[in-house]
Design a protein around this motif. Structure first.
Motif, PDB file in Angstrom:
ATOM      1  N   THR A 127      10.590  59.488  48.531  1.00 56.92           N
ATOM      2  CA  THR A 127      11.536  58.384  48.344  1.00 56.92           C
ATOM      3  C   THR A 127      12.522  58.315  49.509  1.00 56.92           C
ATOM      4  O   THR A 127      12.563  59.207  50.365  1.00 56.92           O
ATOM      5  CB  THR A 127      12.355  58.630  47.059  1.00 56.92           C
ATOM      6  OG1 THR A 127      12.995  59.912  47.187  1.00 56.92           O
ATOM      7  CG2 THR A 127      11.480  58.602  45.827  1.00 56.92           C
ATOM      8  N   ASN A 128      13.364  57.273  49.483  1.00 53.03           N
ATOM      9  CA  ASN A 128      14.422  57.149  50.491  1.00 53.03           C
ATOM     10  C   ASN A 128      15.378  58.329  50.350  1.00 53.03           C
ATOM     11  O   ASN A 128      15.550  59.118  51.285  1.00 53.03           O
ATOM     12  CB  ASN A 128      15.132  55.814  50.285  1.00 53.03           C
ATOM     13  CG  ASN A 128      16.208  55.543  51.315  1.00 53.03           C
ATOM     14  OD1 ASN A 128      16.007  55.802  52.499  1.00 53.03           O
ATOM     15  ND2 ASN A 128      17.338  55.044  50.873  1.00 53.03           N
ATOM     16  N   ASP A 129      15.970  58.467  49.145  1.00 51.47           N
ATOM     17  CA  ASP A 129      16.832  59.617  48.864  1.00 51.47           C
ATOM     18  C   ASP A 129      16.908  59.900  47.367  1.00 51.47           C
ATOM     19  O   ASP A 129      18.002  59.949  46.799  1.00 51.47           O
ATOM     20  CB  ASP A 129      18.248  59.388  49.427  1.00 51.47           C
ATOM     21  CG  ASP A 129      18.360  59.791  50.903  1.00 51.47           C
ATOM     22  OD1 ASP A 129      17.882  60.884  51.259  1.00 51.47           O
ATOM     23  OD2 ASP A 129      18.898  58.992  51.680  1.00 51.47           O
ATOM     24  N   ALA A 130      15.757  60.047  46.730  1.00 49.34           N
ATOM     25  CA  ALA A 130      15.689  60.418  45.305  1.00 49.34           C
ATOM     26  C   ALA A 130      16.353  59.399  44.364  1.00 49.34           C
ATOM     27  O   ALA A 130      16.872  59.781  43.313  1.00 49.34           O
ATOM     28  CB  ALA A 130      16.264  61.819  45.086  1.00 49.34           C
ATOM     29  N   GLU A 131      16.304  58.104  44.749  1.00 49.85           N
ATOM     30  CA  GLU A 131      16.854  57.080  43.857  1.00 49.85           C
ATOM     31  C   GLU A 131      15.880  56.862  42.701  1.00 49.85           C
ATOM     32  O   GLU A 131      14.665  56.786  42.922  1.00 49.85           O
ATOM     33  CB  GLU A 131      17.047  55.747  44.602  1.00 49.85           C
ATOM     34  CG  GLU A 131      17.977  55.808  45.791  1.00 49.85           C
ATOM     35  CD  GLU A 131      17.304  56.283  47.081  1.00 49.85           C
ATOM     36  OE1 GLU A 131      16.112  56.652  47.047  1.00 49.85           O
ATOM     37  OE2 GLU A 131      17.980  56.292  48.117  1.00 49.85           O
ATOM     38  N   PRO A 132      16.420  56.709  41.470  1.00 49.59           N
ATOM     39  CA  PRO A 132      15.523  56.563  40.317  1.00 49.59           C
ATOM     40  C   PRO A 132      14.570  55.371  40.437  1.00 49.59           C
ATOM     41  O   PRO A 132      13.402  55.464  40.059  1.00 49.59           O
ATOM     42  CB  PRO A 132      16.470  56.406  39.127  1.00 49.59           C
ATOM     43  CG  PRO A 132      17.838  56.228  39.693  1.00 49.59           C
ATOM     44  CD  PRO A 132      17.831  56.759  41.081  1.00 49.59           C
ATOM     45  N   TRP A 133      15.045  54.243  40.997  1.00 47.68           N
ATOM     46  CA  TRP A 133      14.169  53.054  41.091  1.00 47.68           C
ATOM     47  C   TRP A 133      13.003  53.300  42.059  1.00 47.68           C
ATOM     48  O   TRP A 133      11.907  52.801  41.840  1.00 47.68           O
ATOM     49  CB  TRP A 133      14.980  51.807  41.507  1.00 47.68           C
ATOM     50  CG  TRP A 133      15.896  52.017  42.681  1.00 47.68           C
ATOM     51  CD1 TRP A 133      15.582  51.864  43.992  1.00 47.68           C
ATOM     52  CD2 TRP A 133      17.264  52.443  42.646  1.00 47.68           C
ATOM     53  NE1 TRP A 133      16.662  52.155  44.787  1.00 47.68           N
ATOM     54  CE2 TRP A 133      17.713  52.504  44.001  1.00 47.68           C
ATOM     55  CE3 TRP A 133      18.156  52.759  41.617  1.00 47.68           C
ATOM     56  CZ2 TRP A 133      19.016  52.888  44.336  1.00 47.68           C
ATOM     57  CZ3 TRP A 133      19.450  53.136  41.976  1.00 47.68           C
ATOM     58  CH2 TRP A 133      19.866  53.204  43.313  1.00 47.68           C
ATOM     59  N   ASN A 134      13.256  54.087  43.091  1.00 42.49           N
ATOM     60  CA  ASN A 134      12.168  54.377  44.041  1.00 42.49           C
ATOM     61  C   ASN A 134      11.149  55.352  43.444  1.00 42.49           C
ATOM     62  O   ASN A 134       9.953  55.253  43.713  1.00 42.49           O
ATOM     63  CB  ASN A 134      12.746  54.912  45.351  1.00 42.49           C
ATOM     64  CG  ASN A 134      13.525  53.841  46.095  1.00 42.49           C
ATOM     65  OD1 ASN A 134      13.166  52.652  46.027  1.00 42.49           O
ATOM     66  ND2 ASN A 134      14.584  54.218  46.778  1.00 42.49           N
ATOM     67  N   ILE A 135      11.648  56.280  42.637  1.00 42.31           N
ATOM     68  CA  ILE A 135      10.740  57.215  41.961  1.00 42.31           C
ATOM     69  C   ILE A 135       9.844  56.439  40.989  1.00 42.31           C
ATOM     70  O   ILE A 135       8.635  56.648  40.932  1.00 42.31           O
ATOM     71  CB  ILE A 135      11.538  58.316  41.229  1.00 42.31           C
ATOM     72  CG1 ILE A 135      12.265  59.176  42.266  1.00 42.31           C
ATOM     73  CG2 ILE A 135      10.625  59.189  40.367  1.00 42.31           C
ATOM     74  CD1 ILE A 135      13.392  59.999  41.714  1.00 42.31           C
ATOM     75  N   ASP A 136      10.455  55.499  40.255  1.00 42.27           N
ATOM     76  CA  ASP A 136       9.667  54.684  39.312  1.00 42.27           C
ATOM     77  C   ASP A 136       8.540  53.940  40.025  1.00 42.27           C
ATOM     78  O   ASP A 136       7.407  53.901  39.551  1.00 42.27           O
ATOM     79  CB  ASP A 136      10.568  53.646  38.616  1.00 42.27           C
ATOM     80  CG  ASP A 136      11.505  54.282  37.589  1.00 42.27           C
ATOM     81  OD1 ASP A 136      11.342  55.480  37.294  1.00 42.27           O
ATOM     82  OD2 ASP A 136      12.399  53.573  37.088  1.00 42.27           O
ATOM     83  N   VAL A 137       8.876  53.346  41.179  1.00 44.41           N
ATOM     84  CA  VAL A 137       7.874  52.552  41.901  1.00 44.41           C
ATOM     85  C   VAL A 137       6.765  53.454  42.454  1.00 44.41           C
ATOM     86  O   VAL A 137       5.580  53.143  42.335  1.00 44.41           O
ATOM     87  CB  VAL A 137       8.539  51.724  43.035  1.00 44.41           C
ATOM     88  CG1 VAL A 137       7.489  51.108  43.960  1.00 44.41           C
ATOM     89  CG2 VAL A 137       9.393  50.627  42.431  1.00 44.41           C
ATOM     90  N   LEU A 138       7.155  54.579  43.023  1.00 47.46           N
ATOM     91  CA  LEU A 138       6.124  55.473  43.569  1.00 47.46           C
ATOM     92  C   LEU A 138       5.210  55.981  42.462  1.00 47.46           C
ATOM     93  O   LEU A 138       3.989  56.037  42.626  1.00 47.46           O
ATOM     94  CB  LEU A 138       6.754  56.652  44.316  1.00 47.46           C
ATOM     95  CG  LEU A 138       5.702  57.590  44.925  1.00 47.46           C
ATOM     96  CD1 LEU A 138       4.865  56.892  45.983  1.00 47.46           C
ATOM     97  CD2 LEU A 138       6.331  58.833  45.506  1.00 47.46           C
ATOM     98  N   ARG A 139       5.790  56.340  41.348  1.00 51.59           N
ATOM     99  CA  ARG A 139       4.982  56.840  40.231  1.00 51.59           C
ATOM    100  C   ARG A 139       3.966  55.757  39.811  1.00 51.59           C
ATOM    101  O   ARG A 139       2.794  56.044  39.575  1.00 51.59           O
ATOM    102  CB  ARG A 139       5.918  57.235  39.085  1.00 51.59           C
ATOM    103  CG  ARG A 139       5.286  57.620  37.776  1.00 51.59           C
ATOM    104  CD  ARG A 139       4.607  58.971  37.789  1.00 51.59           C
ATOM    105  NE  ARG A 139       3.657  59.008  36.700  1.00 51.59           N
ATOM    106  CZ  ARG A 139       3.720  59.823  35.654  1.00 51.59           C
ATOM    107  NH1 ARG A 139       4.662  60.726  35.590  1.00 51.59           N
ATOM    108  NH2 ARG A 139       2.817  59.759  34.710  1.00 51.59           N
ATOM    109  N   ARG A 140       4.419  54.499  39.761  1.00 48.25           N
ATOM    110  CA  ARG A 140       3.497  53.411  39.395  1.00 48.25           C
ATOM    111  C   ARG A 140       2.370  53.292  40.427  1.00 48.25           C
ATOM    112  O   ARG A 140       1.200  53.183  40.059  1.00 48.25           O
ATOM    113  CB  ARG A 140       4.263  52.083  39.300  1.00 48.25           C
ATOM    114  CG  ARG A 140       3.350  50.885  39.109  1.00 48.25           C
ATOM    115  CD  ARG A 140       4.070  49.536  39.116  1.00 48.25           C
ATOM    116  NE  ARG A 140       4.776  49.203  40.343  1.00 48.25           N
ATOM    117  CZ  ARG A 140       4.206  48.813  41.486  1.00 48.25           C
ATOM    118  NH1 ARG A 140       2.891  48.734  41.580  1.00 48.25           N
ATOM    119  NH2 ARG A 140       4.940  48.511  42.538  1.00 48.25           N
ATOM    120  N   ILE A 141       2.722  53.352  41.712  1.00 42.55           N
ATOM    121  CA  ILE A 141       1.686  53.202  42.749  1.00 42.55           C
ATOM    122  C   ILE A 141       0.694  54.373  42.685  1.00 42.55           C
ATOM    123  O   ILE A 141      -0.516  54.174  42.707  1.00 42.55           O
ATOM    124  CB  ILE A 141       2.315  53.115  44.163  1.00 42.55           C
ATOM    125  CG1 ILE A 141       3.235  51.897  44.272  1.00 42.55           C
ATOM    126  CG2 ILE A 141       1.221  53.034  45.227  1.00 42.55           C
ATOM    127  CD1 ILE A 141       4.072  51.864  45.561  1.00 42.55           C
TER     128      ILE A 141
END
Ligand SMILES: [Fe+2]
Ligand SMILES: [Fe+2]
Length: 351
Positions: free
Chosen positions: A84-98
């Motif tokens: 992620t950029n810096d462990a932001e929850p929204w970025n974790i959610d998106v990566l997990r989906r991908i």
């Protein structure tokens, strides 16, 4: 018992053992490695396309996953950190989906950007999560991360054990570097865990997945140009000595953002992987037997204008240039060669 009856019993026994995979190590397996996706939702304030193509990270990771999903007989995918950029929850959610759209199991390791940002006066920082929460988000259908831990060992194929490290330090701002600390060290507790694991699996093939490398990759890494010593674990000598002691031969890393290459140090093969999010956006596909490892490096499919932008921003950057990468035609050439690498294929007999 008659001879024919013995032959029948023996045949059945052989069949049962074969079905159970008894005594058979993996023969030839295919897997892919992606690294440094640095997922950064474009909606977040301050996300731009610089050296890192922040606004394109979702598209680049999705495109890499779509390509990887076309590879026949793939067994798993490794993700070498900086999720992620810096462990932001929204970025974790998106990566997990991908990553969940991969057709095969995947295994992640945490990078220096996948843990809490320590606030400092100079920077307006978004919310970031603890590394334990990030790791917990990747307790998946394939195993890998386990609750309460940020590193793990798992048999990913018969007699093939993946050992994933947690090497990052706290993301503390370092004024003299004008950067957050991106270095790493393996703490004593993890070192003891590592020794117990590689001792236990000594007779199997062990592959290490680590964000920080255990060896330097360029002159600047050795001389600590721009704090480039932080691309390598501070106690990499200690970790390498432990791996050597128990016959571990393969170490896969990310973090360095240079295209795939390897070096052999003390019988250990260290392979580093390119980032999805910075020029030359690539991933690597491997074929592995208990003796050999071969690979092919692939460009992530992206529109021509994205490639042009990535290269333009790469050439405009100063920080990622080593002392020999001067802003001259010759310096640019060396700079390109260092990050692009010179080979798109490789093969090693590691055992
Ligand atoms: Fe990175
Ligand atoms: Fe990193």
């Amino acid at each position: 018992m008659k001879k024919q009856a013995w032959v029948s019993v023996l045949s059945i026994l052989i069949l049962v053992l074969a079905c159970a995979g008894f005594g058979q190590a993996f023969e030839k397996i295919k897997f892919a490695v992606i690294s440094d996706p640095h997922i950064s939702l474009p909606e977040q304030k301050g996300i731009t396309d610089g050296y890192k193509l922040g606004l394109k990270t979702v598209m680049l990771t999705e495109n890499a996953v779509a390509e990887i999903n076309k590879i026949p007989d793939l067994r798993f995918v490794l993700v070498a950190g900086d999720l992620t950029n810096d462990a932001e929850p929204w970025n974790i959610d998106v990566l997990r989906r991908i990553l969940d759209s991969l057709k095969v199991p995947y295994f992640v390791v945490l990078g220096n950007h996948d843990l809490s940002l320590v606030p400092h006066e100079k920077k307006d920082q978004p919310m970031s999560l603890s590394k334990y929460t990030v790791a917990g988000a990747f307790i998946g259908r394939s195993g890998g991360m386990v609750p309460g831990m940020t590193y793990y060992a798992q048999e990913v194929a018969k007699d093939l054990v993946l050992v994933s490290f947690d090497t990052s330090r706290a993301q503390v701002f370092v004024p003299e570097a004008n950067l957050n600390d991106f270095g790493g060290k393996m703490d004593p507790g993890q070192l003891r865990w590592l020794e117990s694991v590689i001792k236990k699996y000594q007779k199997k093939t062990v592959m290490i997945l680590t964000h920080h490398s255990l060896v330097p990759w360029g002159e600047g890494d050795k001389t600590n140009h721009n704090y480039w010593g932080w691309f390598r674990l501070d106690n990499s000598d200690e970790v390498r000595a432990l791996l050597k002691k128990y016959g571990v031969r393969l170490v896969f890393s990310g973090h360095r953002h240079i295209s795939t290459r390897y070096q052999k140090v003390d019988d250990i093969y260290h392979v580093v992987h390119p980032a999805l999010s910075t020029y030359p956006m690539r991933y690597t596909v491997y074929e592995m037997t208990p003796q050999e490892l071969s690979w092919e490096v692939k460009n992530v499919p992206a529109p021509a204008e994205v490639w042009e932008l990535a290269k333009k921003n790469f050439l405009a950057n100063k920080w990622w240039r080593g002392p020999e990468h001067t802003e001259t035609p010759e310096g640019d050439q060396k700079y390109l060669e260092f990050y692009e690498g010179t080979e798109m294929k490789g093969k090693i007999a590691y055992k």
